[in-house]
Every structure is written in C-alpha cells, then in structure tokens.
Enzyme design. Structure first.
Site, mmCIF file in Angstrom:
data_model
loop_
_atom_site.group_PDB
_atom_site.id
_atom_site.type_symbol
_atom_site.label_atom_id
_atom_site.label_comp_id
_atom_site.label_asym_id
_atom_site.label_seq_id
_atom_site.Cartn_x
_atom_site.Cartn_y
_atom_site.Cartn_z
ATOM 1 N N PRO A 2 62.818 -10.583 -15.630
ATOM 2 C CA PRO A 2 63.119 -9.283 -16.243
ATOM 3 C C PRO A 2 64.102 -9.453 -17.406
ATOM 4 O O PRO A 2 65.076 -10.180 -17.291
ATOM 5 C CB PRO A 2 63.771 -8.494 -15.103
ATOM 6 C CG PRO A 2 63.354 -9.191 -13.858
ATOM 7 C CD PRO A 2 63.185 -10.627 -14.224
ATOM 8 N N GLU A 3 63.798 -8.802 -18.519
ATOM 9 C CA GLU A 3 64.686 -8.848 -19.679
ATOM 10 C C GLU A 3 65.317 -7.467 -19.849
ATOM 11 O O GLU A 3 65.162 -6.604 -18.979
ATOM 12 C CB GLU A 3 63.885 -9.296 -20.915
ATOM 13 C CG GLU A 3 63.271 -10.683 -20.685
ATOM 14 C CD GLU A 3 62.460 -11.206 -21.867
ATOM 15 O OE1 GLU A 3 62.782 -10.883 -23.018
ATOM 16 O OE2 GLU A 3 61.493 -11.947 -21.631
ATOM 17 N N LYS A 69 71.155 -8.372 -19.289
ATOM 18 C CA LYS A 69 70.199 -8.326 -18.176
ATOM 19 C C LYS A 69 70.898 -8.122 -16.836
ATOM 20 O O LYS A 69 70.304 -8.325 -15.781
ATOM 21 C CB LYS A 69 69.397 -9.634 -18.128
ATOM 22 C CG LYS A 69 68.647 -9.936 -19.420
ATOM 23 C CD LYS A 69 67.945 -11.274 -19.293
ATOM 24 C CE LYS A 69 67.815 -11.954 -20.617
ATOM 25 N NZ LYS A 69 67.341 -13.338 -20.490
ATOM 26 N N HIS A 111 60.329 -9.704 1.741
ATOM 27 C CA HIS A 111 61.370 -10.506 1.096
ATOM 28 C C HIS A 111 62.616 -9.685 0.764
ATOM 29 O O HIS A 111 63.265 -9.926 -0.239
ATOM 30 C CB HIS A 111 60.812 -11.205 -0.152
ATOM 31 C CG HIS A 111 59.746 -12.204 0.154
ATOM 32 N ND1 HIS A 111 60.024 -13.520 0.468
ATOM 33 C CD2 HIS A 111 58.403 -12.074 0.242
ATOM 34 C CE1 HIS A 111 58.885 -14.154 0.716
ATOM 35 N NE2 HIS A 111 57.887 -13.301 0.586
ATOM 36 N N ARG A 280 60.736 -23.102 -22.208
ATOM 37 C CA ARG A 280 59.986 -21.853 -22.009
ATOM 38 C C ARG A 280 58.692 -21.869 -22.831
ATOM 39 O O ARG A 280 58.675 -22.338 -23.976
ATOM 40 C CB ARG A 280 60.837 -20.638 -22.423
ATOM 41 C CG ARG A 280 62.166 -20.516 -21.705
ATOM 42 C CD ARG A 280 62.033 -20.459 -20.174
ATOM 43 N NE ARG A 280 61.214 -19.362 -19.714
ATOM 44 C CZ ARG A 280 61.648 -18.116 -19.526
ATOM 45 N NH1 ARG A 280 62.920 -17.814 -19.749
ATOM 46 N NH2 ARG A 280 60.833 -17.183 -19.101
#
Ligand SMILES: [Zn+2]
Length: 290
Positions: A2-3, A69, A111, A280
């Site tokens: 997530p950004e 973030k 989870h 990345r």
C-alpha cells in the site's frame, strides 16, 4: 505494498468509526505470541505484549492521521497522549466489526493478529497475511525516527523545493531517478507503482541518473508524481498487493494505470519494457520515456 493513496483511504475509513472510542481490551493472535517469544518482533515492535496491553487499555482514540504510508493513532488517557504508529507492510488491513466473521474475506479472518476491543462493543482488528506490517507505541512522535525521516507531505506547499534540494544531495546524484523517488526522504508516500506512473507521465526514463537530469525535468517529474498520487486517492487506491480498505473493498486505480502492470503502453500502444531497479519491478516505455 500500500502506498500513500491506499493508506489515505484506510485512514478515512477508520476516522469516523474509531475516533472517540475507548480501548477496553487487547488480544493478540498465536502467531504474534509465538513470534514475540522467539524474539522476532512480529507486528508489535519495540515493546512486549503485556506492556503494550497495559499502556493502551483505558485510552481513547483522539484522532487518526496519515503521514506518508504510516497511520498515526493519537491516544489519550489521564497521563496524556501517546501514539500508535502503524505501517501496513505488504498486505495489512484494518477492520471495525462486531465479530471477526463480519470481515467477510477468509484470508483476513484467518490472518487477524491484533484485536482491540472498543467500549461500544465493536472491535478494531488488524489483519496481515504476510505479517510485514507493524504497530509501534510512541510517547512522542519526535522519538519515532521512521516518521521524522520522511519528506513533507507531497501536497504541502514547499514540498517541490524540498524534493529538488534532496536530489541535489551527493547520495542521490549517482543514483537512478526511480530509486530516488521511491525513497520517502525524497518524496513521501510514493512507492513502486506511483513512481512508475509518475515517471511515465513526466516522460522520463526510470534509468536516468539524477545528475543527468535538468532541474526543469525534476520539477516536471515532481508534479507528475503528485498528480499520480492524487489520482490514486480519487480512485480509491489500487487493488494491487491485496490492498483492502476498512470496508474490505479494493480500489479502482489499477484501471487507470498507463504503464504499471501493463503489457502495452497506455500512451503509445508499444510493448512495455520491464527492469528491476533497487529491487523493484519497473515498467516503462522506451518510446514515451527518454
Ligand atoms: Zn509509450
């Protein structure tokens, strides 16, 4: 991962549900207990589970903010304020529910790792399939090194000049521009996806070295990165990396991507190039990006 846009939506979803609530109980999953006992700092960082529990029970959520973030929960009790600083890692998600089954998504039910019981009877649950996320308690934000190292919020006035000043530093001059813009000391909240999209919009090849760019190009890139982040917020974030908002929904931004995760360039239609930069996956178009 997530950004900024995805975390912004988590913050917006949590704010009305959690602000004003008092924490009445804390439960951790077996995985967290086992990890902490093995010295692995699973999810709860820098504090033992019993101390975490003692320090937060009885506290009220005063506000919820986002910084880059990170989510910052401000708690208050009779001793004053403290903060839970939380990062979603690769696949973290928060839910506010009556019972854990109300999450409705099996992976996130199975989870769950931290459950905060709230005075209203609801539960604030942190789930994380891959367990790269974290929650830290801090007495002062100034003591949280990871927060203090972050560049100003990209939408704030002066952040473009800050970006230019950072890129002039010796440590970035020899680096590829893509690596620099994924570092939150240069621009905050911009990870791999929005870096790829911003570079494409600015028509800049991700392999370019910072020292070989003109200041005009760097300013054009900053504006494009901010535009990508804003578009990400507008479309609810993207659904890449199993991101879910507080309602369990993913965003629509992935349908807007011009380059990230595509086979053909969304601008010219040619085949998308792929490379690994700073570990990345980087997607770009050699025709559109110079
Ligand atoms: Zn192209």
């Amino acid at each position: 991962m997530p950004e900024l846009p995805e975390v912004e939506h988590v913050k917006r979803g949590l704010e009305p549900k959690v602000t004003g609530e008092v924490i009445t109980g804390v439960t951790f999953s077996d995985k967290v207990h086992i990890g902490k006992e093995a010295g692995k700092e699973t999810i709860i960082k820098g504090i033992d589970l019993e101390s975490f529990r003692e320090r937060v029970i009885g506290s009220r959520f005063k506000s919820i903010d986002r910084r880059s973030k990170y989510l910052i929960f401000t708690l208050e009790n009779e001793f004053g304020e403290q903060f839970i600083i939380s990062h979603l890692g690769m696949s973290g998600a928060y839910f506010v529910v009556d019972t854990i089954d109300d999450i409705g998504i099996p992976n996130y039910i199975n989870h769950w790792h931290v459950e905060l019981e709230l005075q209203s009877g609801k539960k604030l649950i942190y789930s994380d399939i891959r367990r790269f996320g974290e929650m830290r308690l801090a007495k002062h934000l100034e003591d949280a090194a990871q927060i203090m190292a972050i560049a100003p919020e990209p939408f704030e006035e002066g952040s473009e000049d800050y970006f230019i000043r950072q890129l002039k530093q010796k440590k970035w001059q020899q680096k590829k521009i893509k690596e620099a813009v994924m570092n939150h000391s240069v621009i905050s909240g911009c990870g791999n996806i929005y870096a790829c999209e911003g570079l494409h919009t600015a028509a800049i090849n991700p392999h370019r070295l910072v020292k070989d760019m003109t200041e005009d190009e760097q300013r054009r890139l900053f504006k494009a990165l901010v535009a990508s982040l804003e578009e990400g917020i507008r479309y609810g974030g993207s659904s890449i990396s199993s991101y879910r908002n507080v309602e369990g929904e993913s965003g629509q931004m992935q349908t807007r991507f011009k380059i990230y995760g595509r086979q053909t360039c969304g601008t010219c239609g040619r085949e998308v190039e792929k490379a690994v930069i700073a570990g990345r996956n980087t997607h770009y178009c050699t025709h559109c990006q110079k």
